[in-house]
Write a protein that holds these residues in place. Structure first.
Motif, short mmCIF file in Angstrom:
data_model
loop_
_atom_site.label_atom_id
_atom_site.label_comp_id
_atom_site.label_asym_id
_atom_site.label_seq_id
_atom_site.Cartn_x
_atom_site.Cartn_y
_atom_site.Cartn_z
N HIS A 172 6.64 8.58 2.95
CA HIS A 172 6.19 9.68 3.79
C HIS A 172 6.09 10.92 2.92
O HIS A 172 7.10 11.44 2.45
CB HIS A 172 7.16 9.89 4.96
CG HIS A 172 7.19 8.74 5.91
ND1 HIS A 172 6.17 8.45 6.79
CD2 HIS A 172 8.13 7.76 6.10
CE1 HIS A 172 6.47 7.38 7.48
NE2 HIS A 172 7.65 6.93 7.09
N GLU A 173 4.86 11.36 2.68
CA GLU A 173 4.63 12.53 1.84
C GLU A 173 3.98 13.63 2.66
O GLU A 173 3.30 13.38 3.65
CB GLU A 173 3.77 12.16 0.63
CG GLU A 173 4.43 11.13 -0.28
CD GLU A 173 3.89 11.20 -1.70
OE1 GLU A 173 3.55 12.31 -2.16
OE2 GLU A 173 3.85 10.15 -2.36
N ARG A 174 4.17 14.83 2.19
CA ARG A 174 3.70 16.03 2.88
C ARG A 174 2.17 16.05 2.98
O ARG A 174 1.46 15.81 2.02
CB ARG A 174 4.21 17.24 2.11
CG ARG A 174 3.64 18.57 2.50
CD ARG A 174 4.25 19.67 1.65
NE ARG A 174 4.19 19.37 0.23
CZ ARG A 174 3.15 19.64 -0.55
NH1 ARG A 174 2.07 20.19 -0.05
NH2 ARG A 174 3.21 19.37 -1.84
N MET A 175 1.69 16.36 4.19
CA MET A 175 0.26 16.59 4.39
C MET A 175 0.10 17.55 5.57
O MET A 175 1.02 17.69 6.40
CB MET A 175 -0.49 15.28 4.63
CG MET A 175 -0.23 14.64 5.98
SD MET A 175 -1.35 13.25 6.30
CE MET A 175 -0.91 12.85 7.98
N LEU A 201 -4.96 6.68 -2.55
CA LEU A 201 -4.73 5.49 -1.74
C LEU A 201 -4.49 4.34 -2.72
O LEU A 201 -5.41 3.91 -3.41
CB LEU A 201 -5.95 5.19 -0.87
CG LEU A 201 -6.52 6.35 -0.05
CD1 LEU A 201 -7.74 5.89 0.75
CD2 LEU A 201 -5.48 6.97 0.86
N ALA A 202 -3.25 3.87 -2.80
CA ALA A 202 -2.86 2.90 -3.83
C ALA A 202 -2.56 1.54 -3.20
O ALA A 202 -1.93 1.46 -2.13
CB ALA A 202 -1.65 3.40 -4.60
N THR A 203 -2.98 0.48 -3.89
CA THR A 203 -2.75 -0.90 -3.45
C THR A 203 -2.19 -1.70 -4.62
O THR A 203 -2.73 -1.63 -5.73
CB THR A 203 -4.05 -1.56 -2.98
OG1 THR A 203 -4.65 -0.77 -1.96
CG2 THR A 203 -3.78 -2.97 -2.45
N ALA A 229 0.89 10.36 -9.62
CA ALA A 229 1.96 10.07 -10.58
C ALA A 229 3.04 9.19 -9.95
O ALA A 229 3.53 8.24 -10.57
CB ALA A 229 2.56 11.37 -11.10
N SER A 230 3.42 9.48 -8.70
CA SER A 230 4.50 8.70 -8.09
C SER A 230 4.07 7.26 -7.84
O SER A 230 4.87 6.33 -8.02
CB SER A 230 4.96 9.37 -6.79
OG SER A 230 3.90 9.40 -5.84
N ALA A 231 2.82 7.05 -7.43
CA ALA A 231 2.34 5.69 -7.19
C ALA A 231 2.29 4.89 -8.49
O ALA A 231 2.73 3.73 -8.55
CB ALA A 231 0.97 5.73 -6.54
N LEU A 232 1.76 5.49 -9.54
CA LEU A 232 1.69 4.81 -10.83
C LEU A 232 3.08 4.49 -11.37
O LEU A 232 3.34 3.39 -11.87
CB LEU A 232 0.93 5.68 -11.83
CG LEU A 232 -0.58 5.84 -11.61
CD1 LEU A 232 -1.12 6.97 -12.47
CD2 LEU A 232 -1.32 4.55 -11.92
N ARG A 283 0.84 -1.20 0.00
CA ARG A 283 0.00 0.00 0.00
C ARG A 283 0.87 1.25 0.00
O ARG A 283 1.98 1.25 0.53
CB ARG A 283 -0.93 0.00 1.22
CG ARG A 283 -1.88 -1.19 1.23
CD ARG A 283 -2.36 -1.58 2.61
NE ARG A 283 -2.99 -2.90 2.53
CZ ARG A 283 -2.33 -4.04 2.68
NH1 ARG A 283 -1.03 -4.02 2.91
NH2 ARG A 283 -2.96 -5.19 2.57
N ARG A 284 0.31 2.31 -0.57
CA ARG A 284 1.01 3.59 -0.60
C ARG A 284 -0.01 4.72 -0.61
O ARG A 284 -1.02 4.65 -1.32
CB ARG A 284 1.90 3.68 -1.85
CG ARG A 284 2.58 5.03 -2.02
CD ARG A 284 3.57 5.00 -3.15
NE ARG A 284 4.26 6.28 -3.30
CZ ARG A 284 5.43 6.45 -3.90
NH1 ARG A 284 6.07 5.40 -4.40
NH2 ARG A 284 5.98 7.64 -4.00
N ILE A 285 0.24 5.74 0.18
CA ILE A 285 -0.56 6.96 0.14
C ILE A 285 0.35 8.07 -0.34
O ILE A 285 1.37 8.36 0.28
CB ILE A 285 -1.13 7.31 1.53
CG1 ILE A 285 -1.88 6.12 2.14
CG2 ILE A 285 -2.06 8.52 1.42
CD1 ILE A 285 -2.38 6.36 3.55
N GLY A 286 -0.02 8.67 -1.44
CA GLY A 286 0.81 9.73 -1.99
C GLY A 286 0.28 10.22 -3.31
O GLY A 286 -0.87 9.96 -3.67
#
Length: 844
Positions: A404-407, A418-420, A388-391, A382-385
């Motif tokens: 760890h991305e800025r929020m 929200l990527a799986t 473009a970066s997830a793809l 899993r990745r939250i971000g």
């Protein structure tokens, strides 16, 4: 808002009318739609396909025939992206969505940068007003925005405004061109004299609309003229627009080989590199299990197998955009990860959680949290971000890893998702299956006269039932629910086929999830079920009686408790003393705030008749009048009103209010008569035979008077004593269903024969005033027919509209019969009315 001939037959249908009927029936056969007794399954091409249908807020659709043909969207049309990639032997293909985000601003709207433009409010004499060479020196100059609201810079209070804006561009990007606009009610845009797009409806927030053109095709370096015309039909007028380049992340599309829609599931198949992928969206909206129906969790599943006899190394990627948790992309979101039993989940929501803080029509939820969950099995990451970066990571590595991305940050800032990723391993001809859970926790769902109400699924323990537990329950139930949904879908189709034929069965399929998902099931003040409708793309009202009325057949068939849940807030509103008028209210507020009627005008005959008829229908289905007994005093008050003012209605609105006010409405009079008859029917069910006889006879006497006032020879008129007019008398259907025998059978027979002479390619017009129609009313009208061939002839053009309408949007119930274009409304619950023919079979 609802913004056969027997003794009349042979002789009556000779000459031109007879010929017309024959032509209509012949064309029906040629176009391949179902005929009487036909069990051949016709093609179904839904105008949009439901993917996620939790409630009016969490409702995501594919507006394209291809799941990978466009971004997935909320029913309002705003992008709410679900994207999917499959990686086969190191090569990546797109099977879902068309991942994109707003890129460079080409021409800023007034929200981003003030600008001045030329304008007039009278229609220009020359049609060339959109041309770059047009002389607009005599036009007024104003600063955007243009409108009648307090904050608008240039006042516009007329029906129309024509605006020309000149811009100079140093460079023009090559990407897709998107319009960034607000409007009330409509606008049409021209660039350098070329028409780009036309948008209908109200959008008080800036909304992106694709032009399906590249920016470089229509704009040029140097001088450009952006011309647009806007109309205001009601309410405050306003308009402003800018131009934006859309950034599309290009991945080669997988080849879609199939699309199948059932009542509870949407299934797509794809072929790619020797592999078959099946993607299924399942909404377990089973009305015999309200806990599951209300649970805000649905499923997307994947099945992959080899089709070329070889093994393939396969990974699947899915992301859900933070767009699903905001009203507009300029809102800040935060996110986090967590565990729930054997599940890992990710969630995202707005930083500023204003629960129940937004109401209206063309709006999306911006409180609560979107959840994506899956089991903790190896190979699932899993990745939250950023999108473009997830793809890009999945394309490179076949997986995603947490970063760890800025929020917090705005949704428009690189589009957080929200990527799986799921590692399927070496896939052969034995299918490998995985699934994801998609859920939305709205925390609190509806406010009812100042009290926040919880969704039905969390009604216990003072509303403290957690979304984490709901996710775990949904995971445990997955296999069982898949079997139940498969069985229900099969049975529903068989029942619809038996009731009305193959074309009718397809219409029932396309209506099912839409009708349910336009409601929210909550626990009322005393723990009772409240089932609130939202008037989607109409005016946003909550609990509207004349939306409940056409929706009712679906719920009468599968669970009358849900219909009571629609009616109970209206009954309680009247009985609380907060509503003091002697007729039923139109609504109880604007979704999701049910604090009292907000619609600006009453519909007294309409709503009294609706409530009485539906209470009688509940008694017919349940075999007793217990529900009527609970509200007998109120029903009596409404019946008294109909006796006094219902038969020959004064100038007022009915449910078809978009057609305008009308006096002496013959179809509305039928409703009043049926309302009085329904009261008599209920009295009889309660053991009061004297009152039953009195009111049934009163209704029959009024029916005889009605026949004289509405008589126009071969049909009955739109309004009393108004020869040459006609209308669909769809309210007559309850006389047939409830077996009341208020109107002689010849009335409906005569009407059906006449309607068959008035058909257009995409359906029977609503009445003689215009050629538009309401598809739900067509099916009610068709149910009046005794001959299956007549029913089929009236139904076939409705299926043609569904399949061929040029407007590929969630099903509209208000469309033009000449060309199949939608006129207004979409994604509304009223398509539950398609089930009226099945209800007629049930009540036999």
């Amino acid at each position: 808002m609802f913004y056969r001939c027997s003794r009349f037959g042979i002789g009556f249908l000779f000459k031109s009318q007879y010929l017309t009927v024959i032509i209509i029936l012949f064309m029906t056969i040629l176009t391949g739609y179902a005929q009487s007794g036909s069990t051949t399954k016709p093609a179904l091409n839904p105008p949009a396909t439901p993917l996620l249908t939790i409630d009016p807020y969490s409702s995501v659709w594919s507006f394209s025939n291809q799941l990978n043909g466009d971004a997935t969207r909320h029913w309002t049309g705003q992008p709410q992206q679900l994207n999917g990639l499959i990686r086969v032997d190191g090569r990546t293909f797109r099977f879902m969505g068309n991942p994109s985000f707003a890129g460079e601003t080409i021409v800023p709207s007034a929200q981003r940068q003030t600008y001045q433009a030329r304008y007039v409010t009278d229609k220009p004499a020359s049609e060339s007003w959109t041309s770059p060479d047009f002389d607009d020196s005599q036009w007024a100059t104003g600063e955007a925005t243009f409108g009648s609201r307090d904050g608008d810079h240039t006042k516009w209070t007329t029906n129309d405004i024509y605006i020309r804006r000149t811009v100079t561009l140093d460079q023009v990007p090559d990407g897709p061109l998107v319009v960034d606009a607000i409007q009330n009610d409509n606008y049409e845009l021209f660039i350098n004299g070329e028409r780009m797009t036309k948008v209908s409806g109200v959008s008080p927030i800036y909304r992106l609309t694709p032009t399906n053109r590249k920016a470089s095709e229509v704009l040029r370096k140097g001088r450009n003229v952006i011309a647009f015309h806007s109309q205001n039909l009601s309410g405050p007028g306003f308009v402003d627009l800018g131009l934006v380049e859309e950034r599309i992340l290009n991945y080669k599309p997988a080849t879609q080989t199939g699309r199948r829609t059932t009542a509870t599931q949407s299934e797509y198949t794809f072929s790619v590199e020797g592999v078959e992928l099946t993607v299924t969206f399942m909404a377990p909206l089973l009305m015999d299990n309200l806990d599951v129906l209300s649970r805000p969790v649905q499923y997307v599943s994947y099945s992959v197998r080899s089709t070329d006899g070889k093994q393939h190394d396969v990974q699947v990627y899915t992301d859900a955009s933070s767009e699903l948790a905001v009203n507009s992309p300029d809102q800040l979101v935060t996110w986090r990860r967590g565990k729930a039993g054997k599940l890992d989940y990710m969630r995202v929501g707005t930083a500023d959680q204003k629960i129940l803080g937004r109401k209206g029509d063309d709006v999306r939820i911006d409180w609560g949290y979107l959840y994506i969950a899956s089991t903790t099995e190896p190979g699932t990451n899993r990745r939250i971000g950023s999108l473009a970066s997830a793809l890009n990571q999945f394309e490179r590595e076949g997986r995603v890893t947490d970063m760890h991305e800025r929020m917090p940050r705005t949704v428009s800032d690189s589009l957080p998702v929200l990527a799986t990723s799921m590692e399927l391993g070496k896939v052969d001809n034995k299918p490998v299956e995985r699934h994801l859970l998609i859920g939305y926790d709205d925390i609190q769902s509806v406010e009812y006269f100042g009290k926040p109400l919880n969704a039905w699924w969390r009604r216990y323990t003072n509303g403290n039932t957690s979304i984490e537990q709901a996710l775990q329950d949904a995971e445990v139930d997955y296999t069982k629910l898949k079997k139940q949904c498969d069985a229900f879908d099969k049975q529903l189709y068989a029942d619809a086929l038996k009731a009305g034929g193959a074309a009718y069965a397809e219409l029932c399929i396309v209506a099912y999830r839409q009708a349910i998902a336009a409601h929210k099931l909550v626990a009322g003040p005393n723990g009772e079920a409240f089932f609130f409708s939202k008037e989607n793309f109409s005016n946003g009202s909550i609990g509207t009686v004349d939306v409940t009325y056409p929706s009712a057949p679906l719920f009468l068939i599968y669970n009358p408790l849900l219909l009571k849940g629609m009616m109970e807030p209206i009954f309680q509103y009247s009985e609380s003393g907060k509503w003091t008028k002697p007729f039923a209210a139109h609504d109880v507020g604007t979704y999701p705030l049910a604090n009292g009627q907000t619609y600006g005008e009453d519909m007294p005959v309409e709503e009294c008749g609706n409530m009485l008829i539906l209470t009688a229908a509940i008694a017919a289905v349940e075999g007793n009048a217990t529900y009527a007994r609970q509200h007998w005093k109120t029903l009596t008050t409404w019946t008294d009103y109909l006796i006094k003012d219902g038969f020959d209605p004064a100038n007022q609105l009915c449910t078809d209010d978009f057609a305008g006010h009308i006096a002496r409405n013959a179809n509305l009079s039928v409703k009043a008569i049926m309302g009085i008859a329904s009261y008599g029917y209920l009295a009889g069910r309660l053991g009061d035979k004297a009152r039953e006889k009195e009111y049934i006879e009163m209704a029959r006497d009024l029916a005889r008077k009605w026949m004289k006032l509405a008589d126009n020879g071969d049909h009955y008129t739109l309004t009393f004593e108004n020869e040459g007019t006609w209308s669909q008398k769809y309210n007559l259907v309850w006389d047939k269903l409830l077996k009341l025998d208020i109107f002689p059978k010849e009335v409906s027979q005569k009407e059906i024969a006449y309607y068959l002479t008035k058909q257009q390619p995409f359906g029977l017009p609503l009445d003689s005033r215009r050629t538009y129609t309401k598809s739900d009313w067509i099916i009610w009208t068709a149910t009046l027919a005794d001959r299956p061939a007549d029913f089929d002839a009236l139904i076939a053009p409705v299926l043609r509209f569904v399949n061929e309408s040029p407007d590929r949007i969630p099903l509209s119930d208000w469309h033009e019969t000449t060309d199949g274009k939608h006129v207004g409304f979409r994604a509304r619950s009223v398509v539950g009315g398609y089930y009226i023919k099945m209800l007629a079979e049930k009540l036999k």
